[in-house]
Design an enzyme around this catalytic site. Structure first.
Site: not given
Ligand code: GRF
Length: 198
Positions: A90, A108, A142, A140, A92, A106
């Site tokens: 989500r 990514h 974005g 942040d 935020l 986060n």
């Molecule tokens: C990860 O690859 C993360 O980068 C992305 O969602 C995935 C989450 O995996 N945002 P998990 O739920 O920790 O197995």
């Protein structure tokens, strides 16, 4: 002890890696609660490790802001030093980001700024990239735009499926997350100072 609240939406493999590391008395951080926006399967990891959980579903609120207020109250109840979004799917709203940034990071699954958004791995493959990776950044307002803290590169094997690449990235992320939280807890990795515009 440096305390962490983790937010998830899915299977929670990264959460599990952090819970496992934090079970060691030598690790400098503790996961004090795990939250989600739905009944995510990954909440089971928290239960297994005896960590409290909370679920705040957006559909129960009239606006994103109202949802975020309640999510924020649940987070702040645990007084965390850091909030980790580990597969929390989500975006935020500003009220929660302003309150927690820069103490919110986060994970990514790409080398940001390349391939932001919810379909990073599919987008990476569609673009024919030969190298991808994993990024940990400050959240942040974005979508995946905050200051990058750590990045790890991974070569993209020819013909690899999206699922296999996602799993490969997750393995890298798990180690990266454990290291980053350790470094933030010990002060080896410093989060940006919060900017005050007013
Ligand atoms: C990860 O690859 C993360 O980068 C992305 O969602 C995935 C989450 O995996 N945002 P998990 O739920 O920790 O197995």
């Amino acid at each position: 002890m440096f305390s962490v609240v983790v937010l998830i939406s899915g299977g929670g493999s990264n959460l599990r890696a952090l819970l496992t590391a934090a079970a060691s008395p030598l690790y400098p951080a503790k996961v004090v609660a795990v939250g989600s926006d739905k009944a995510a399967t990954g909440l089971e990891h928290a239960e297994e490790f005896g960590v409290p959980t909370f679920v705040v579903e957006p559909s129960r609120f009239e606006s994103r802001e109202a949802w975020a207020e309640v999510l924020l109250s649940n987070i702040e109840f645990h007084k965390p030093d850091l909030v980790v979004l580990a597969g929390f799917m989500r975006v935020l709203p500003a009220n929660i980001v302003n309150q927690l940034s820069p103490r919110m990071i986060n994970l990514h699954p790409s080398l940001l700024p390349d391939f932001p958004g919810a379909n990073a791995v599919a987008d990476t493959l569609a673009a024919g990239a030969t190298v991808t990776g994993a990024t940990i950044h400050i959240v942040d307002e974005g979508v995946d735009t905050g200051k990058v803290l750590t990045q790890v590169s991974i070569p993209v094997a020819l013909g690899i499926s999206e699922t296999d690449l996602q799993e490969q990235i997750k393995l890298v992320e798990q180690e990266q997350l454990v290291q980053a939280v350790q470094d933030i807890a010990t002060g080896a990795l410093v989060l940006a100072e919060k900017e005050h515009n007013a």
